[in-house]
Design a protein around this motif. Sequence first.
Motif, PDB file in Angstrom:
ATOM      1  N   ARG A  10       0.501  -1.200  -0.062  1.00  0.00           N
ATOM      2  CA  ARG A  10      -0.330  -0.275   0.367  1.00  0.00           C
ATOM      3  C   ARG A  10       1.167   0.988   0.231  1.00  0.00           C
ATOM      4  O   ARG A  10       2.020   1.674   0.777  1.00  0.00           O
ATOM      5  N   LYS A  11       0.609   2.455  -0.544  1.00  0.00           N
ATOM      6  CA  LYS A  11       0.651   3.461  -0.368  1.00  0.00           C
ATOM      7  C   LYS A  11       1.378   5.002   0.263  1.00  0.00           C
ATOM      8  O   LYS A  11      -0.064   4.441   0.898  1.00  0.00           O
TER       9      LYS A  11
ATOM     10  N   GLU B 105      -2.353   3.851   2.160  1.00  0.00           N
ATOM     11  CA  GLU B 105      -4.477   3.457   1.361  1.00  0.00           C
ATOM     12  C   GLU B 105      -4.945   3.009   2.036  1.00  0.00           C
ATOM     13  O   GLU B 105      -4.586   1.382   2.692  1.00  0.00           O
TER      14      GLU B 105
ATOM     15  N   ALA C 106      -7.563   4.931  -2.182  1.00  0.00           N
ATOM     16  CA  ALA C 106      -6.534   5.217  -3.049  1.00  0.00           C
ATOM     17  C   ALA C 106      -6.493   6.269  -4.083  1.00  0.00           C
ATOM     18  O   ALA C 106      -7.338   6.658  -4.924  1.00  0.00           O
ATOM     19  N   THR C 107      -5.702   6.723  -3.867  1.00  0.00           N
ATOM     20  CA  THR C 107      -5.298   7.764  -5.033  1.00  0.00           C
ATOM     21  C   THR C 107      -3.419   7.866  -5.769  1.00  0.00           C
ATOM     22  O   THR C 107      -2.779   7.275  -4.843  1.00  0.00           O
TER      23      THR C 107
END
Length: 210
Positions: A32-33, A78, A98-99
């Motif tokens: 995950r970011k 995220e 989420a972006t």
Amino acid sequence: MKKLISQLTFSLFLGIVLMAIKAPEANAQGGRKVMQLSGIILGEDSVAGLPGVHVYVPKAGRGTTSNRVGYFSLPVLEGDEIIISAIGYERQFYRVPATDRDNLTIVVELVSDTTFLETVEIMPFPTEQIFKEAVLALNLPINPNEAVDVNEELMALMLQSVPMDGAANHRYYMDNWIQYQNDRYGPRSNPLLNPFNWANFFRSLRSKKK
């Protein structure tokens, strides 16, 4: 030289071990970011920010609080579930979407949490039965219009022996203070030396004779 080579080898080995330990943790997060979440927290019907509001991710065990103008900022992942809470306001929940951006800014408006408490009657009696027994033990007259026999000697004794309450003490102090202020700038006048008092006295005697 051999000692330096041994230290470099040990440091390289330690770095490889640490990377091997952190790799499963990164995989466990699903790649995950990481992004920076910032925002302003406002109160209900208010244009000013709320200070001291808790913003935290319970699963990750990290969080922060808003400053004096209601601003906060913390790193998140995220999909993180974020809880925003403050005393006197309803708790708010926010999920990080989420972006592709590295930072995200939000505005949170908290709603006042109004709690109505039941009426509490303070009484010196633990139960209603004890209160009824205390009232019956007073032996009050049944007829409220019935005159109560008051002993004048007893009342006079009570007047002389019972000390003054707070209101009487305050009134006595204020009377003395006012008299002290009047005596500061000159001697106290004698009412018998005032000719106007004598004139009023003789005028009252004449009116009584008529």
